[in-house]
Design an enzyme around this catalytic site. Structure first.
Site, short mmCIF file in Angstrom:
data_model
loop_
_atom_site.label_atom_id
_atom_site.label_comp_id
_atom_site.label_asym_id
_atom_site.label_seq_id
_atom_site.Cartn_x
_atom_site.Cartn_y
_atom_site.Cartn_z
N TYR A 82 0.84 -1.21 0.00
CA TYR A 82 0.00 0.00 0.00
C TYR A 82 0.87 1.25 0.00
O TYR A 82 0.98 1.94 -0.98
CB TYR A 82 -0.97 -0.02 1.18
CG TYR A 82 -1.98 1.10 1.13
CD1 TYR A 82 -3.09 1.00 0.32
CD2 TYR A 82 -1.80 2.27 1.88
CE1 TYR A 82 -4.02 2.04 0.24
CE2 TYR A 82 -2.72 3.31 1.81
CZ TYR A 82 -3.82 3.19 1.00
OH TYR A 82 -4.74 4.21 0.93
N HIS A 98 -15.77 1.38 -3.88
CA HIS A 98 -14.33 1.34 -3.65
C HIS A 98 -13.90 0.06 -2.93
O HIS A 98 -12.72 -0.27 -2.90
CB HIS A 98 -13.91 2.57 -2.85
CG HIS A 98 -12.44 2.86 -2.92
ND1 HIS A 98 -11.79 3.09 -4.10
CD2 HIS A 98 -11.50 2.96 -1.94
CE1 HIS A 98 -10.51 3.32 -3.85
NE2 HIS A 98 -10.30 3.24 -2.56
N SER A 138 -6.48 0.99 -4.46
CA SER A 138 -6.57 2.41 -4.18
C SER A 138 -5.19 3.05 -4.32
O SER A 138 -4.61 3.03 -5.40
CB SER A 138 -7.18 2.64 -2.80
OG SER A 138 -7.55 3.97 -2.61
#
Length: 706
Positions: free
Chosen positions: A478, A677, A558
């Site tokens: 991430y 999302h 994301s």
């Protein structure tokens, strides 16, 4: 919630319709395109797939339909898909029980029987008593696409407000139940966002935006957040506007009230990495908010109030966080006192219980360590945890009980009751799984990134794995927004591991694993550190014979989708398969949609300066795709109701990548419907998506399933 040169694409657009099957195994739909060119600081930047930003246009809808048809036809032919779906349903199907909590004399917990799309809230008359359904979000839709986001009891225990979202959208609605009888009331709030119901008297405050223009609910830029007060029994049209700040339209505002209803706090966020904190003494008639802090680069979070004392979690003057106490009579930061100073680990969570005790949980190399403290800041001792992993504590200052949930990469979440008097933990709820956790191994190692920084990674595999340099391996990361991914059992990955695959999670700069300095080292003009960390992890895994570039897949969602897109464009030779999920792919325009402007403290924007524009363009996945390059097999994923990272990012990246792909590896996009999302996505949709992704990975690695 936590990156091409397109000039080279303009000549390729005209050739899309004539794309030859000799360069591709698949014939891709022609994407809507035009001659859009933007000028930044005198530099012209083509954006030929700009029409895909309009997800309401007939041309975009037709392209989405054609792409989904192509993708589903491809995935349907993969023998691994049906097998993976069958096995992932099996390993996921076990009862999951949350931590019990007490509210107004009743006990509650969330429970999922293993196959339910959404977890159900149960009520008990006493701890361990008979459980009865109190709120079941599965009954709110026929397909599980309504998710329960938050619940809030009124301070007198009379009402329960609950927040839902539909189809994965960030837009929220609030409903109210009579907490005693369970009767649904008529109260209904719409167009709320990023909110909870904050009770005061017989009503509550909530944060919302004006209703967007019809047809643009998932893409319109959100500005001027407002706080309203809703009185029970009245329509939303009569709600009172409590606060707004049109002079600062790109800010978030929220309020909270302590259970005694003596203090109200307001937090203002969106202008920097942290918040500004305000307090209002509700005991004083006509009182106004007093600003407590003035440095919006720091975090200030009220965590408990006792009389006039306010306990606050903050990283001000402590990059690894500390606890301070303020007095409402002198609330300015300069008068705060330190209770628990900064420590070696990163303070991650604080739980008050049993009158004068606190549990402080720290992150140490991305694993949990917990300690018992007095409210005066005196450390009373370490809490012996069941193993190396992550924990989440829950308790109330008014109650002697304290519970926690423990999990790791090989341990399903188990709930324990902690006895502060003896220091012992006893199992409250342990899941019965239909796989053997002892069959799997998880290990932590440290590797060296490009600039010499030492970084941990976690490797999970099935016992008996041989380091032959050719193992199929999936790496996830991430690296942004101060977000941490602590160890937890990911059942959706188990069939891949059972079939001989290896799962690796690597910590990256930009996250919060080592405090604010670590976070800032992966932001703005240092964002390349994040990609270098991920690439260095891949190279370490290859050098240490876990895998090779023909068996290495990467995935992230994301900000992690940005990570995958950036690494794919920077090192296409290093990876066999890339799965960018709901990623931020256009770094020059991300801030123009929904709440994208809120990411500017981490990314910077193309409008900040020429230097920032050049830096963003230098790694933006969309702007660094090049003709003539053989890119890895790529499955882009997004959803039609993603109003966090709008689908246009994935649409444009997929279209551009299909256009320039010089190799034979497939480039597909999976566009989910009635989904957003990721938050609140029903189990059925999550399992279908998992099967698609892993079938794609395994097929393109030549990996079989029994």
């Amino acid at each position: 919630m936590k990156r091409i040169h397109l000039i080279s694409l303009t000549c390729g657009v005209a050739a899309m319709a004539a794309m030859s099957s000799t360069a591709q195994k698949l014939t891709y739909p022609e994407a809507p395109h035009d001659n859009t060119v933007d000028t930044y600081y005198g530099e012209k930047v083509p954006d030929p797939f700009r029409p895909l930003e309009d997800d309401n246009s007939e041309a975009t809808k037709a392209w989405v339909q054609a792409e989904n048809k192509l993708t589903q036809a491809y995935l349907a032919k993969l023998p691994q898909r049906a097998k993976y779906l069958k096995r992932v349903k099996e390993v996921t199907n076990y009862e999951k029980v949350g931590i019990p909590f007490e509210k107004h004399g009743k006990w509650y917990l969330y429970r999922n029987n293993g196959t339910q799309n959404q977890s159900v809230l149960y009520q008990m008359d006493q701890l361990g008593g008979e459980q009865r359904v109190f709120l079941d979000p599965n009954t709110l839709s026929s397909d599980g696409t309504v998710a329960l986001k938050d619940i809030s009891f009124s301070h007198d225990g009379r009402y329960l407000a609950y927040v839902i979202s539909r189809n994965g959208s960030d837009w929220e609605e609030i409903y109210v139940k009579d907490a005693k009888s369970g009767r649904q009331l008529d109260d209904h709030i719409v167009w709320a966002k990023f909110t909870s119901a904050t009770w005061l008297g017989d009503g509550f405050y909530y944060s919302a935006y004006d209703a967007p223009e019809q047809g643009h609910e998932t893409s319109a830029k959100n500005s001027v957040m407002k706080i309203y007060y809703h009185k029970i029994g009245t329509p939303q049209s009569q709600d009172v506007l409590f606060y707004q700040n049109p002079a600062q339209p790109l800010r978030f505002y929220s309020v909270s009230v302590n259970k005694e209803e003596t203090m109200m706090f307001m937090q203002e966020a969106g202008m920097d990495q942290g918040v500004n904190l305000y307090v209002r003494d509700l005991r004083v008639p006509g009182s106004q908010f007093i600003q407590m802090t003035g440095d919006a680069s720091k975090v200030y979070s009220p965590i408990e109030q006792m009389g006039d004392s306010i306990y606050i979690f903050t990283n001000a003057g402590a990059p690894r966080n500390r606890i301070m106490v303020a007095d409402i009579r002198r609330p300015g930061f300069q008068d705060w006192k330190e209770v628990v100073p900064e420590a070696d680990g990163v303070l991650d969570d604080v739980t008050f219980f049993d009158g004068n005790k606190m549990v402080l949980t720290y992150m140490k190399d991305n694993c949990s360590e917990s300690y018992l403290y007095g409210i005066d800041g005196h450390r009373m001792g370490a809490i012996a945890l069941p193993g190396v992993g992550s924990v989440s504590f829950s308790g109330k200052r008014e109650r002697p009980e304290c519970f926690y949930s423990f999990t790791s990469y090989t341990t399903p979440a188990t709930v324990y009751r902690y006895d502060a008097a003896t220091g012992a933990s006893t199992v409250y709820s342990k899941p019965k799984v239909n796989f053997n956790p002892a069959d799997f191994v998880s290990e932590k190692y440290f590797y060296t990134s490009k600039d010499g920084t030492k970084i941990p990674l976690f490797i999970t595999y099935k016992k008996g794995m041989k380091r032959n340099g050719k193992n199929p391996l999936l790496m996830y990361g991430y690296g942004g927004f101060n977000v941490t991914y602590m160890p937890y059992l990911i059942t959706s990955y188990l069939p891949f591991i059972e079939a001989g695959g290896i799962y690796v999670y690597t910590v990256l700069r930009g996250g919060g694993e080592y405090g604010e300095a670590w976070h800032l080292a992966g932001t703005k003009m240092q964002k390349q550190n994040v990609f270098d960390d991920f690439i260095s992890a891949a190279e370490w895994l290859i050098a240490n014979k876990y895998t090779d570039s023909e068996h290495l897949a990467i995935m992230g969602g994301s900000n992690g989708g940005l990570l995958v897109g950036a690494c794919e464009t920077q090192r296409p030779d290093l990876f066999k398969v890339c799965i960018p999920q709901v990623g931020v792919m256009d770094m020059l325009r991300y801030h123009k949609f929904t709440i994208g402007w809120n990411w500017a403290p981490d990314y910077g924007t193309s409008e900040d300066s020429k230097e920032m524009f050049d830096y963003l363009k230098g790694y933006s996945p969309l702007h660094n795709l090049k003709p003539g390059v053989s890119y890895p097999a790529t499955l882009v994923t997004t959803a039609d109701h993603d109003d966090r990272v709008v689908p246009a990012h994935s649409f444009k990246f997929a279209a551009a990548l299909q256009n320039v792909q010089a190799g034979s590896a497939p480039v597909l996009i999976r566009i989910d419907t009635k989904a957003g999302h990721g938050g609140g996505k029903p189990l059925s949709k999550r399992l279908e998506e998992t099967a698609d992704i892993f079938a794609f990975i395994m097929h393109n690695m030549g990996m079989k399933m029994k």
